[in-house]
Design a protein around this motif. Structure first.
Motif, PDB file in Angstrom:
ATOM      1  N   THR A 195      67.589  46.417  68.237  1.00 22.67           N
ATOM      2  CA  THR A 195      66.164  45.802  67.763  1.00 22.67           C
ATOM      3  C   THR A 195      66.409  44.787  66.842  1.00 22.67           C
ATOM      4  O   THR A 195      67.272  44.582  66.256  1.00 22.67           O
ATOM      5  CB  THR A 195      65.070  47.157  66.884  1.00 22.67           C
ATOM      6  OG1 THR A 195      64.102  46.288  66.495  1.00 22.67           O
ATOM      7  CG2 THR A 195      65.835  47.740  65.813  1.00 22.67           C
ATOM      8  N   TYR A 196      65.315  43.924  66.897  1.00 23.29           N
ATOM      9  CA  TYR A 196      65.457  42.674  66.106  1.00 23.29           C
ATOM     10  C   TYR A 196      64.824  43.133  64.504  1.00 23.29           C
ATOM     11  O   TYR A 196      64.610  42.326  63.576  1.00 23.29           O
ATOM     12  CB  TYR A 196      64.616  41.361  66.372  1.00 23.29           C
ATOM     13  CG  TYR A 196      65.657  40.764  67.481  1.00 23.29           C
ATOM     14  CD1 TYR A 196      66.647  39.761  66.727  1.00 23.29           C
ATOM     15  CD2 TYR A 196      65.490  40.456  68.794  1.00 23.29           C
ATOM     16  CE1 TYR A 196      67.472  39.162  67.555  1.00 23.29           C
ATOM     17  CE2 TYR A 196      66.435  39.825  69.317  1.00 23.29           C
ATOM     18  CZ  TYR A 196      67.470  39.026  68.759  1.00 23.29           C
ATOM     19  OH  TYR A 196      68.497  38.337  69.372  1.00 23.29           O
TER      20      TYR A 196
ATOM     21  N   VAL B 221      57.061  41.636  62.614  1.00 23.32           N
ATOM     22  CA  VAL B 221      56.903  41.848  64.063  1.00 23.32           C
ATOM     23  C   VAL B 221      56.627  43.528  64.253  1.00 23.32           C
ATOM     24  O   VAL B 221      56.781  44.359  63.408  1.00 23.32           O
ATOM     25  CB  VAL B 221      58.122  41.625  64.765  1.00 23.32           C
ATOM     26  CG1 VAL B 221      59.477  42.501  64.318  1.00 23.32           C
ATOM     27  CG2 VAL B 221      58.163  41.879  66.283  1.00 23.32           C
TER      28      VAL B 221
ATOM     29  N   VAL C 151      55.175  43.955  72.265  1.00 20.70           N
ATOM     30  CA  VAL C 151      54.937  43.107  70.879  1.00 20.70           C
ATOM     31  C   VAL C 151      53.495  43.220  70.686  1.00 20.70           C
ATOM     32  O   VAL C 151      52.543  42.719  71.636  1.00 20.70           O
ATOM     33  CB  VAL C 151      55.326  41.918  70.880  1.00 20.70           C
ATOM     34  CG1 VAL C 151      54.832  40.835  69.790  1.00 20.70           C
ATOM     35  CG2 VAL C 151      57.198  41.836  70.870  1.00 20.70           C
TER      36      VAL C 151
ATOM     37  N   CYS D 149      69.684  43.217  65.358  1.00 27.64           N
ATOM     38  CA  CYS D 149      69.668  41.562  65.529  1.00 27.64           C
ATOM     39  C   CYS D 149      71.031  41.272  65.629  1.00 27.64           C
ATOM     40  O   CYS D 149      71.415  41.254  66.783  1.00 27.64           O
ATOM     41  CB  CYS D 149      69.263  41.219  64.061  1.00 27.64           C
ATOM     42  SG  CYS D 149      68.746  39.484  64.063  1.00 27.64           S
TER      43      CYS D 149
ATOM     44  N   ARG E 148      55.867  39.415  76.052  1.00 21.34           N
ATOM     45  CA  ARG E 148      56.706  39.568  74.492  1.00 21.34           C
ATOM     46  C   ARG E 148      56.927  40.950  74.266  1.00 21.34           C
ATOM     47  O   ARG E 148      56.155  41.911  74.625  1.00 21.34           O
ATOM     48  CB  ARG E 148      55.704  39.202  73.258  1.00 21.34           C
ATOM     49  CG  ARG E 148      55.978  37.705  72.960  1.00 21.34           C
ATOM     50  CD  ARG E 148      55.246  37.094  71.892  1.00 21.34           C
ATOM     51  NE  ARG E 148      55.183  35.850  71.730  1.00 21.34           N
ATOM     52  CZ  ARG E 148      54.784  35.051  70.759  1.00 21.34           C
ATOM     53  NH1 ARG E 148      53.938  35.507  69.948  1.00 21.34           N
ATOM     54  NH2 ARG E 148      54.831  33.563  70.786  1.00 21.34           N
TER      55      ARG E 148
ATOM     56  N   GLU F  97      59.958  43.743  72.554  1.00 18.22           N
ATOM     57  CA  GLU F  97      60.988  43.757  71.282  1.00 18.22           C
ATOM     58  C   GLU F  97      62.092  44.974  71.428  1.00 18.22           C
ATOM     59  O   GLU F  97      61.724  45.962  72.145  1.00 18.22           O
ATOM     60  CB  GLU F  97      59.980  44.346  70.232  1.00 18.22           C
ATOM     61  CG  GLU F  97      60.732  43.735  68.720  1.00 18.22           C
ATOM     62  CD  GLU F  97      62.064  44.422  68.399  1.00 18.22           C
ATOM     63  OE1 GLU F  97      62.844  43.652  68.201  1.00 18.22           O
ATOM     64  OE2 GLU F  97      62.019  45.629  68.538  1.00 18.22           O
TER      65      GLU F  97
ATOM     66  N   SER G   3      55.231  46.293  67.429  1.00 18.35           N
ATOM     67  CA  SER G   3      55.294  46.517  68.714  1.00 18.35           C
ATOM     68  C   SER G   3      54.840  48.238  69.028  1.00 18.35           C
ATOM     69  O   SER G   3      54.898  48.922  67.964  1.00 18.35           O
ATOM     70  CB  SER G   3      56.624  46.183  69.376  1.00 18.35           C
ATOM     71  OG  SER G   3      57.425  47.262  68.907  1.00 18.35           O
TER      72      SER G   3
ATOM     73  N   GLY H 270      59.185  39.053  68.712  1.00 22.41           N
ATOM     74  CA  GLY H 270      60.124  39.781  69.336  1.00 22.41           C
ATOM     75  C   GLY H 270      61.248  38.972  70.150  1.00 22.41           C
ATOM     76  O   GLY H 270      61.612  38.041  69.496  1.00 22.41           O
ATOM     77  N   ASN H 271      61.942  39.605  71.073  1.00 17.24           N
ATOM     78  CA  ASN H 271      63.234  39.111  71.738  1.00 17.24           C
ATOM     79  C   ASN H 271      63.352  37.620  72.071  1.00 17.24           C
ATOM     80  O   ASN H 271      64.339  37.120  71.847  1.00 17.24           O
ATOM     81  CB  ASN H 271      63.531  39.823  72.969  1.00 17.24           C
ATOM     82  CG  ASN H 271      63.534  41.432  72.710  1.00 17.24           C
ATOM     83  OD1 ASN H 271      63.963  41.915  71.616  1.00 17.24           O
ATOM     84  ND2 ASN H 271      63.777  42.254  73.799  1.00 17.24           N
TER      85      ASN H 271
ATOM     86  N   GLU I  62      61.347  39.935  61.701  1.00 16.06           N
ATOM     87  CA  GLU I  62      62.352  39.371  62.321  1.00 16.06           C
ATOM     88  C   GLU I  62      62.746  38.128  62.023  1.00 16.06           C
ATOM     89  O   GLU I  62      62.125  37.279  61.303  1.00 16.06           O
ATOM     90  CB  GLU I  62      61.746  39.343  63.834  1.00 16.06           C
ATOM     91  CG  GLU I  62      60.532  38.389  63.717  1.00 16.06           C
ATOM     92  CD  GLU I  62      60.067  38.284  65.416  1.00 16.06           C
ATOM     93  OE1 GLU I  62      60.699  38.449  66.329  1.00 16.06           O
ATOM     94  OE2 GLU I  62      58.876  38.243  65.433  1.00 16.06           O
TER      95      GLU I  62
END
Ligand code: GLN
Length: 249
Positions: free
Chosen positions: A194-195, A131, A166, A93, A182, A184, A133, A171-172, A148
């Motif tokens: 990563t978030y 989240v 995702v 993050c 989407r 991530e 993915s 995601g991002n 997230e």
């Protein structure tokens, strides 16, 4: 293979707000459960960052903390040298944003460390929730799962690849993005960003083992399997949790 695994916990005093210090604990524990000696080296604001540790983790935090972190890490240079030497680095993050090209904080655009080709600017509203993915990098097959919580929306440049596509959550790019766009996280060389909070490695043991394998110079398949049914239960509970209603996003 290294005799003793040393994990650099980067700036826990500044980027330790979201429990991401747990990633270093998970790496140490999974190493010890396999009979390896392992220790965590906390590297606080003002400390020199050694460039020869086996792996590094850096966590999430608030905007002002990110500015402090980037100032220290760019002046010190150790983390950049570790990345240049292909040492595994996991950034979460705010850590992702700090390692990128630039981010917005304190009312302006701040230069990041430039270790990964991503730029971050604010969304209209904060993205918060589960989240999930599907992994896009070699060595990972298990669904990635995390929590997230970010105002930043991160765009990947050509040198970075997404960590996952995702399947649940945002995601991002956050909640305003089209579901089909989407992705991530971001990966470039030995840097994985990563978030996902959680901590991410507690919720994603395969990702922990990928980092451990790289840190110890073995193939992931050569790491002794660990039977931890409580982690399997945690994963299936979180992966099967109901998505947040749109009104709460
Ligand atoms: N301050 C950053 C953002 O809101 C990072 C937050 C975090 O680390 N959870 O985007």
């Amino acid at each position: 293979m290294t005799d003793k695994l040393t994990i650099g916990l980067v700036l826990p005093d500044v980027l330790g707000t979201y429990g991401d210090d747990g990633n270093a604990l998970v790496l140490r524990q999974r190493a010890r459960m396999r009979g390896m000696e392992a220790e965590i080296r906390p590297l606080r604001l003002g400390d020199a960052i050694p460039d020869d540790l086996d792996a590094y983790t850096i966590g999430g935090g608030e905007d002002v903390a990110q500015i402090l972190a980037v100032k220290h890490l760019s002046k010190d240079g150790g983390l950049a040298r570790a990345a240049a030497a292909s040492r595994p680095i996991l950034a979460i993050c705010a850590g992702l944003q700090v390692l990128g090209e630039s981010f917005t904080a304190g009312g302006g655009t701040v230069d990041g460390l430039g270790l990964i080709d991503v730029t971050t600017s604010p969304q209209k509203a904060r993205t918060i929730g589960e989240v999930a993915s599907a992994p896009l990098i070699d060595g990972l097959t298990d669904t990635l799962t995390g929590f997230e919580n970010h105002l930043g929306a991160t765009v990947l440049g050509p040198d970075a690849s997404p960590l996952g596509r995702v399947t649940g959550g945002s995601g991002n790019l956050g909640d305003d993005s089209e579901p089909s766009d989407r992705v991530e996280g971001a990966v470039q060389g030995s840097v994985i960003c990563t978030y996902m909070h959680g901590p991410a490695l507690a919720r994603n043991p395969q990702l922990a083992d990928l980092i451990l394998a790289r840190a110890t110079g073995v193939a992931i398949k050569d790491l002794q399997p660990l039977e931890l049914p409580e982690i399997d239960r945690l994963r299936s509970e979180r992966i099967n949790s109901k998505p947040r209603p749109k009104s709460e996003r």
